[in-house]
Design a protein around this motif. Structure first.
Motif, PDB file in Angstrom:
ATOM      1  N   PRO A  51      58.923  65.087  69.143  1.00  0.00           N
ATOM      2  CA  PRO A  51      59.025  66.700  68.744  1.00  0.00           C
ATOM      3  C   PRO A  51      59.155  67.415  69.999  1.00  0.00           C
ATOM      4  CG  PRO A  51      56.871  65.537  68.145  1.00  0.00           C
ATOM      5  CD  PRO A  51      58.039  64.525  68.820  1.00  0.00           C
ATOM      6  N   GLU A  52      58.985  67.131  71.059  1.00  0.00           N
ATOM      7  CA  GLU A  52      59.300  67.894  72.536  1.00  0.00           C
ATOM      8  C   GLU A  52      60.596  67.723  72.797  1.00  0.00           C
ATOM      9  OE1 GLU A  52      55.667  66.434  74.720  1.00  0.00           O
ATOM     10  OE2 GLU A  52      55.154  68.366  74.750  1.00  0.00           O
ATOM     11  N   GLY A  53      60.962  66.286  72.944  1.00  0.00           N
ATOM     12  CA  GLY A  53      62.634  65.998  73.096  1.00  0.00           C
ATOM     13  C   GLY A  53      63.424  67.163  72.678  1.00  0.00           C
ATOM     14  N   ASN A  54      63.014  67.367  71.471  1.00  0.00           N
ATOM     15  CA  ASN A  54      63.814  68.310  70.550  1.00  0.00           C
ATOM     16  C   ASN A  54      64.117  69.579  71.100  1.00  0.00           C
ATOM     17  OD1 ASN A  54      64.900  69.317  67.892  1.00  0.00           O
ATOM     18  ND2 ASN A  54      62.810  70.342  67.471  1.00  0.00           N
ATOM     19  N   TRP A  55      63.295  70.210  72.218  1.00  0.00           N
ATOM     20  CA  TRP A  55      63.519  71.455  72.832  1.00  0.00           C
ATOM     21  C   TRP A  55      64.048  71.174  74.211  1.00  0.00           C
ATOM     22  CZ3 TRP A  55      63.541  76.037  70.996  1.00  0.00           C
ATOM     23  CH2 TRP A  55      63.301  76.208  69.492  1.00  0.00           C
ATOM     24  N   ILE A  56      64.334  70.138  74.748  1.00  0.00           N
ATOM     25  CA  ILE A  56      64.820  69.949  76.154  1.00  0.00           C
ATOM     26  C   ILE A  56      66.174  70.768  76.395  1.00  0.00           C
ATOM     27  CG2 ILE A  56      65.907  68.410  77.883  1.00  0.00           C
ATOM     28  CD1 ILE A  56      63.619  66.500  76.886  1.00  0.00           C
ATOM     29  N   SER A  57      67.015  70.559  75.531  1.00  0.00           N
ATOM     30  CA  SER A  57      68.284  71.286  75.450  1.00  0.00           C
ATOM     31  C   SER A  57      68.242  72.646  75.350  1.00  0.00           C
ATOM     32  CB  SER A  57      69.370  70.593  74.863  1.00  0.00           C
ATOM     33  OG  SER A  57      69.042  70.756  73.424  1.00  0.00           O
ATOM     34  N   ARG A  58      67.164  73.266  74.616  1.00  0.00           N
ATOM     35  CA  ARG A  58      67.248  74.517  74.211  1.00  0.00           C
ATOM     36  C   ARG A  58      65.981  75.430  75.046  1.00  0.00           C
ATOM     37  NH1 ARG A  58      66.456  74.292  68.307  1.00  0.00           N
ATOM     38  NH2 ARG A  58      65.685  72.202  68.768  1.00  0.00           N
ATOM     39  N   ALA A  59      65.444  74.800  76.408  1.00  0.00           N
ATOM     40  CA  ALA A  59      64.529  75.413  77.026  1.00  0.00           C
ATOM     41  C   ALA A  59      64.901  76.745  77.474  1.00  0.00           C
ATOM     42  CB  ALA A  59      63.943  74.510  77.948  1.00  0.00           C
ATOM     43  N   PRO A  60      63.975  77.750  77.716  1.00  0.00           N
ATOM     44  CA  PRO A  60      64.600  79.147  77.914  1.00  0.00           C
ATOM     45  C   PRO A  60      65.008  79.404  79.538  1.00  0.00           C
ATOM     46  CG  PRO A  60      62.140  79.300  77.670  1.00  0.00           C
ATOM     47  CD  PRO A  60      62.582  77.961  77.050  1.00  0.00           C
ATOM     48  N   SER A  61      64.558  78.531  80.355  1.00  0.00           N
ATOM     49  CA  SER A  61      64.890  78.420  81.631  1.00  0.00           C
ATOM     50  C   SER A  61      65.036  77.136  82.384  1.00  0.00           C
ATOM     51  CB  SER A  61      63.973  79.419  82.560  1.00  0.00           C
ATOM     52  OG  SER A  61      62.658  78.806  82.549  1.00  0.00           O
ATOM     53  N   LEU A  62      65.612  77.240  83.580  1.00  0.00           N
ATOM     54  CA  LEU A  62      65.650  75.935  84.175  1.00  0.00           C
ATOM     55  C   LEU A  62      64.148  75.471  84.575  1.00  0.00           C
ATOM     56  CD1 LEU A  62      67.762  73.708  85.373  1.00  0.00           C
ATOM     57  CD2 LEU A  62      67.496  75.052  87.446  1.00  0.00           C
TER      58      LEU A  62
END
Ligand code: FAQ
Length: 315
Positions: A51-62
């Protein structure tokens, strides 16, 4: 020594807070209970990466991306410590992973819910890791040595996870209306499933009595759930958000928060494989396992090569 003597000496160790180690005599049911719980715990860490890996490429900042990658990587490490601890009880890692991938083994119900917005990363950190830590702090004192030692290390990392989740929500809670709504929506969706992480009510918990006697568990499901509710009901005030439970209320007599009824039908449905993401999670784990076959084969070939080289050197 007779079986009775072995049993007596085992119980003596438990009573005197002496850890049980892999080569010690232990009742078969104690071995099985630990193997069940530790392997389920390991599977939860591994499936929990999805579930968290799902957001790695879409995190809002570096900055947020780096933190999230580190966190997901930590969960993989936790899974590995726990598989290693479970292996000391006589089951191979391959067998445990086969049981997970075939759907035979359980893992925490919580990871069968979807992560729909960026705020879910904060809510998972704050609520899911928060629930996990309460349980795991108790497990640092569990009676099986390898499990207790794995937990000490894991707890240090989990407490960082929870703080980063809370901090991430704190930023959203002070943001625009859209960010505040996103924060509240994530809390609304993760609250009840987080309470289910502690397992069924004590009256329905099939393993608790024996696990408490053997000091595998030190607190019951309901005790831990209540501590979690009391902690979160206070922390949410700092966020200026609300918990989605109209019955949540401080009870001066009990010195605890009262809370509403958990939807146990939903809990059992998720545990039985019918939650929103159960099928998706198993497909993802099987795909990763199949695609990683060449890595495992290469690692085994390399280990063999090194072993042969060392043998030649020693000869
Ligand atoms: N989900 O008799 P009890 C994490 C099953 S790690 C699914 O009360 P027990 C880190 C239970 O297995 C989270 N099944 O069982 C992270 C049993 O069935 P069985 C995982 C559940 O074992 C954060 C049956 O119901 N933590 O989050 C659940 O005495 C963020 C009857 O229940 C652990 O595994 C459930 N929620 O107590 C990673 C901690 N609850 O096996 C990524 C270690 C119960 O007889 C991102 N485990 N069941 O067929 C424990 O402390 C215990 O196993 C409990 C359950 C407390 C979970």
């Amino acid at each position: 020594m007779s079986l009775h003597d072995f049993e007596k000496s085992f119980q003596n160790k438990i009573d005197n807070e002496i850890k049980i180690e892999p080569k010690d005599w232990m009742p078969e049911a104690y071995r099985k209970t630990n193997l069940r719980q530790i392997s389920q715990h390991a599977h939860s860490e591994i499936v929990g990466m999805l579930p968290e890996g799902n957001w790695i490429s879409r995190a809002p900042s570096l900055k947020r991306k780096v933190i999230l990658i580190a966190k997901v990587q930590d969960e993989a490490g936790h899974g590995l410590y726990l598989y290693a601890a479970a292996e000391t009880l006589g089951m191979s890692r391959e067998q445990m992973i086969d049981d997970l991938n075939s759907g035979k083994a359980k893992y925490s119900s919580i990871f069968n819910y979807p992560t729909l917005s960026w705020a879910d990363m904060g809510a998972v950190g704050w609520l899911v890791d928060g629930a996990a830590i309460l349980n795991q702090v108790m497990l640092c004192r569990t009676s099986y040595g390898p499990y207790a030692r794995a937990m000490v290390r894991i707890c240090k990392e989990e407490s960082f996870h929870q703080r980063q989740g809370f901090e991430s929500l704190l930023v959203l809670s002070k943001g625009t209306k859209e960010q505040r709504d996103m924060c509240q929506d994530a809390i609304n969706r993760w609250w009840w499933p987080s309470l289910m992480m502690f397992g069924p009510k004590d009256s329905e918990s099939t393993n608790s009595d024996q696990s408490m006697k053997w000091k595998i568990k030190r607190k019951t499901n309901d005790e831990l759930r209540q501590s979690f509710i009391d902690m979160i009901a206070e922390q949410i005030k700092l966020l200026g958000m609300t918990l989605p439970d109209p019955n949540l209320k401080w009870n001066e007599n009990r010195k605890h928060y009262d809370f509403g009824e958990i939807n146990w039908e939903e809990f059992w449905s998720v545990v039985k494989g019918n939650g929103p993401c159960n099928k998706q999670r198993l497909v993802a784990r099987n795909k990763a396992h199949d695609e990683g076959a060449w890595v495992r084969a290469a690692a085994i070939a390399y280990a063999e090569k090194r072993k042969n080289k060392l043998k030649i050197k020693a000869a």
